[in-house]
Motif scaffolding. Structure first.
Motif, short mmCIF file in Angstrom:
data_model
loop_
_atom_site.label_atom_id
_atom_site.label_comp_id
_atom_site.label_asym_id
_atom_site.label_seq_id
_atom_site.Cartn_x
_atom_site.Cartn_y
_atom_site.Cartn_z
N ALA A 252 -1.20 -2.78 -48.18
CA ALA A 252 -1.64 -2.52 -46.80
C ALA A 252 -1.34 -3.71 -45.89
CB ALA A 252 -3.14 -2.22 -46.79
N TYR A 253 -1.55 -4.93 -46.40
CA TYR A 253 -1.24 -6.11 -45.60
C TYR A 253 0.26 -6.21 -45.31
CZ TYR A 253 -5.82 -8.40 -45.46
OH TYR A 253 -7.12 -8.71 -45.18
N VAL A 254 1.08 -5.84 -46.29
CA VAL A 254 2.54 -5.86 -46.06
C VAL A 254 2.89 -4.90 -44.93
CG1 VAL A 254 4.83 -5.51 -47.04
CG2 VAL A 254 3.01 -6.46 -48.46
N TYR A 255 2.36 -3.68 -45.00
CA TYR A 255 2.62 -2.69 -43.94
C TYR A 255 2.09 -3.20 -42.59
CZ TYR A 255 4.06 1.00 -47.21
OH TYR A 255 4.74 1.77 -48.13
N LEU A 256 0.94 -3.86 -42.62
CA LEU A 256 0.37 -4.40 -41.39
C LEU A 256 1.29 -5.46 -40.77
CD1 LEU A 256 -2.05 -4.52 -39.42
CD2 LEU A 256 -3.12 -6.16 -40.97
N THR A 279 -14.70 -5.40 -50.12
CA THR A 279 -14.73 -6.02 -48.79
C THR A 279 -13.34 -6.35 -48.26
OG1 THR A 279 -15.15 -8.16 -49.85
CG2 THR A 279 -17.05 -6.95 -49.01
N GLU A 280 -12.39 -6.65 -49.17
CA GLU A 280 -11.03 -6.92 -48.70
C GLU A 280 -10.40 -5.66 -48.11
OE1 GLU A 280 -8.83 -9.70 -48.39
OE2 GLU A 280 -10.87 -10.51 -48.36
N ALA A 281 -10.67 -4.52 -48.73
CA ALA A 281 -10.15 -3.26 -48.20
C ALA A 281 -10.79 -2.95 -46.84
CB ALA A 281 -10.41 -2.12 -49.19
N LEU A 282 -12.10 -3.16 -46.75
CA LEU A 282 -12.77 -2.95 -45.46
C LEU A 282 -12.25 -3.92 -44.40
CD1 LEU A 282 -16.41 -2.49 -46.81
CD2 LEU A 282 -15.01 -0.72 -45.73
N ARG A 283 -11.99 -5.14 -44.82
CA ARG A 283 -11.48 -6.14 -43.88
C ARG A 283 -10.14 -5.73 -43.30
NH1 ARG A 283 -9.33 -11.93 -46.11
NH2 ARG A 283 -8.45 -12.77 -44.19
N VAL A 284 -9.20 -5.32 -44.17
CA VAL A 284 -7.87 -4.96 -43.65
C VAL A 284 -7.94 -3.69 -42.81
CG1 VAL A 284 -7.10 -3.65 -45.68
CG2 VAL A 284 -5.42 -4.75 -44.24
N MET A 285 -8.85 -2.76 -43.17
CA MET A 285 -9.00 -1.55 -42.36
C MET A 285 -9.53 -1.91 -40.97
SD MET A 285 -11.10 1.99 -43.15
CE MET A 285 -9.80 2.73 -44.14
N ALA A 286 -10.47 -2.85 -40.91
CA ALA A 286 -11.01 -3.28 -39.61
C ALA A 286 -9.92 -3.94 -38.78
CB ALA A 286 -12.17 -4.24 -39.83
#
Length: 483
Positions: A252-256, A279-286
Motif C-alpha cells: 500500500a505504501y508503494v502504491y501511495l 495500526t500500521e494498516a489504519l495509519r496508511v489508510m488515514a
C-alpha cells in the motif's frame, strides 16, 4: 515427587524461562523457592528482571532495593535501579544509581554502555563519546555500545564515524536489526539510497525470509525511486506471509508513493481483513484519505489508530501533518508538542516542522526558536543554518548570523547558498563585506584546510577583528608555500 533444586540449578532454570518469555512459569518457580532462597542476591535480581519483563517497574524496584540491602555494590542491582526509574520516567532518581555503579565499577562494559546511552538521552553526545573512547581502550566489543556511539557521532554530523560504529556493531552481531536500520537511515540521509538497498539485499542472502528485513527493503527501494522492484518485493512478502498484514501495508505504501490511491486503498483493506486492528494498516489508510482530500474520514481513522496505540510517535507525526492540511492548527501544535515531549531528544524533525509552520504564518521569532532547538539537538544538521540566517537577516541581526555561517561554511564550503546570502543588503557595510569575503576565501579551500583554520584561528578571532584574521590566513598561506 519433583526433585528439589539447589540454588545454582534454580537460577539457571529461572533464567531460561525468562529468556523464553515464559514469565508466569518463571514466577511460579521463583515463588516456590522464595521462602528458602529469598535473601540470596541472585534471586532478588531474577525477580527484578522478571517484573521488568512484565513491565511492572515498581515491583522490580522493591526487589532491587532488597538486593542493594544484601550487597550495596552489586552492579546488576545498581543498573537495575537505574533502568527501572528510567522506565518510570524519573531520571532524577535514576541517574544517581548509574553514577554509583560507575564509582564501584568504572570499567564494567554494561555501566559504560549505560553512560553512553544516558548522555545521548541528555543531549550531550560529546560526553557520551568520552565514555565510548574509554570503552574502546578497554577492548569492549558490545554491539549496543557501538550503536549508541554511532548515534552520538550522527548527531554531531560526523557521519563517517557513525557509519563505522554501526558497521562494527553489525560485524559483532549480523542479526542486530535495529543498528542495520540506523545504518540504512544514515545512508538515505546522505543520499546513498542504493547502499541502503544493498544493505538489506546482503542480509537477505543470509536470512531470505526475515520479515523485518523484507519490509525495510521495500522502504529503501521506495526511497531509491525503484518502485517496480519495491512492488515485486512487497508481493514476495505477501507470498511468504499471507496471514500477516506487513506485506499488504508495504505494498500500500508503494502504491501511495506512486500516487496510485485506489490501489493503495484496496491493498490496505486487505491488510485490515487479515488484522482488523493493525495500526500500521489504519495509519496508511488515514494517510490515503488525507492525501485525497477526505479529511473527515482521515481524522476518524487516525483517531481509531491512536485509541489502539495512544503514544505511537509515527502515527502522531502523520496525524499532525494531516491536521495542518485540514487547517486545524491549534490542535496540530498540541500534537507536535506531545511528540516532542515523548521523543526528546530525538525530535529534531518536529521542531523543524514547527519552524516551517511559524515562518509560513509570519512568526519569525517563534520559527527561529524552533530552529535553534532543532539545531541544539542535531548540531550536525547543517541544513538548519540557512533558514536561521534568513531570519536573522530579516530581523537585521547581521552580526549574530556570522557564527552560524562559519559553521555552515566549515562543513559545506562556499556554495550557491552562500552566494545567495552574500548578496544580502545586510552584509554590504564594510564589516559585513570583509566578514563574507573572509568566509568565501576560507570556504573555497579544501576541507582539511578549512578544518585547520577553523580550529586554530577562525572561531576565536573573527568576531574581534576581521583584518587580523585576514593577516593570519595570508601568513599561513605564505608559510605553506615556502620551500
Amino acid at each position: 515427587m519433583e526433585e528439589w533444586l539447589d540454588l545454582p540449578d534454580l537460577v539457571d532454570k529461572a533464567h531460561e524461562l525468562i529468556e523464553l518469555n515464559l514469565l508466569d512459569q518463571a514466577q511460579e518457580l521463583l515463588d516456590k523457592y522464595e521462602p528458602v532462597f529469598g535473601n540470596e542476591i541472585d534471586i532478588t535480581i531474577l525477580y527484578s528482571r522478571l517484573y521488568s519483563e512484565k513491565e511492572e517497574p515498581q515491583k522490580a524496584l522493591n526487589w532491587l532495593y532488597k538486593g542493594i540491602g544484601i550487597e550495596k555494590e552489586n552492579v546488576e542491582c545498581l543498573l537495575g535501579l537505574f533502568y527501572a526509574y528510567t522506565q518510570l520516567n524519573q531520571p532524577d532518581k535514576a541517574t544517581p544509581f548509574l553514577l554509583e555503579a560507575e564509582k564501584y565499577h568504572p570499567e564494567n562494559e554494561l555501566v559504560l554502555n549505560a553512560l553512553i546511552w544516558i548522555y545521548n538521552e541528555k543531549n550531550a553526545p560529546g560526553k557520551a563519546l568520552e565514555y565510548f573512547s574509554k570503552a574502546l581502550t578497554l577492548g569492549i566489543d558490545n554491539p549496543e555500545t557501538f550503536q549508541h556511539a554511532g548515534l552520538s557521532y550522527q548527531r554531531l554530523g560526523r557521519y563517517d564515524e557513525a557509519m563505522e560504529c554501526f558497521e562494527s556493531a553489525l560485524k559483532i552481531n549480523s542479526h542486530y536489526h535495529e543498528v542495520r536500520d540506523f545504518l540504512a537511515d544514515l545512508f538515505i540521509l546522505q543520499g546513498k539510497t542504493d547502499q541502503s538497498v544493498q544493505l538489506y539485499r546482503d542480509y537477505l542472502k543470509e536470512s531470505p525470509n526475515d520479515l523485518r528485513a523484507l519490509s525495510r527493503l521495500v522502504f529503501c527501494l521506495c526511497q531509491n525511486d525503484s518502485y517496480d522492484e519495491a512492488l515485486k518485493e512487497a508481493q514476495k512478502t505477501i507470498l511468504y506471509y499471507p496471514n500477516s498484514p506487513v506485506g499488504y501495508v508495504d505494498l500500500a505504501y508503494v502504491y501511495l508513493n506512486m500516487s496510485k490511491f485506489d490501489e493503495a486503498l484496496a491493498t490496505t483493506q486487505k491488510a485490515l481483513d487479515v488484522a482488523p486492528l493493525d495500526t500500521e494498516a489504519l495509519r496508511v489508510m488515514a494517510i490515503i484519505h488525507s492525501e485525497t482530500g477526505k479529511m473527515t474520514d482521515a481524522d476518524s481513522i487516525f483517531q481509531k489508530a491512536l485509541r489502539i496505540e495512544t503514544n505511537n510517535p509515527e502515527i502522531l507525526r502523520d496525524y499532525y501533518h494531516h491536521l495542518k492540511m485540514s487547517g486545524n492548527f491549534s490542535k496540530m501544535v498540541k500534537v507536535v508538542h506531545k511528540v516532542i515531549r515523548m521523543e526528546y531528544p530525538y525530535c529534531m524533525e518536529d521542531f523543524w516542522f514547527l519552524a516551517d509552520y511559524y515562518r509560513e504564518r509570519g512568526k519569525s521569532l517563534k520559527a527561529f526558536t524552533s530552529l535553534r532547538k532543532a539545531y541544539k539537538l542535531m548540531p550536525g544538521e547543517i541544513d538548519l543554518i540557512p533558514p536561521m540566517v534568513d531570519i536573522l537577516i530579516e530581523r537585521k541581526h547581521f552580526s549574530y548570523a556570522i557564527p552560524f555561517l562559519m559553521k555552515y561554511v566549515e562543513r559545506n564550503g562556499w556554495n550557491d547558498v552562500m552566494n545567495h546570502l552574500y548578496k544580502s543588503k545586510g552584509f554590504r557595510n564594510k564589516w559585513g563585506q570583509e566578514s563574507m569575503r573572509l568566509l568565501r576565501f576560507y570556504g573555497q579551500k579544501p576541507a582539511e584546510f578549512r578544518d585547520f583554520i577553523f580550529k586554530y584561528h577562525m572561531q576565536h578571532t573573527l568576531y574581534l577583528a576581521v583584518p587580523v584574521v585576514l593577516l593570519v590566513i595570508v601568513s599561513i598561506v605564505l608559510f605553506l608555500r615556502l620551500p
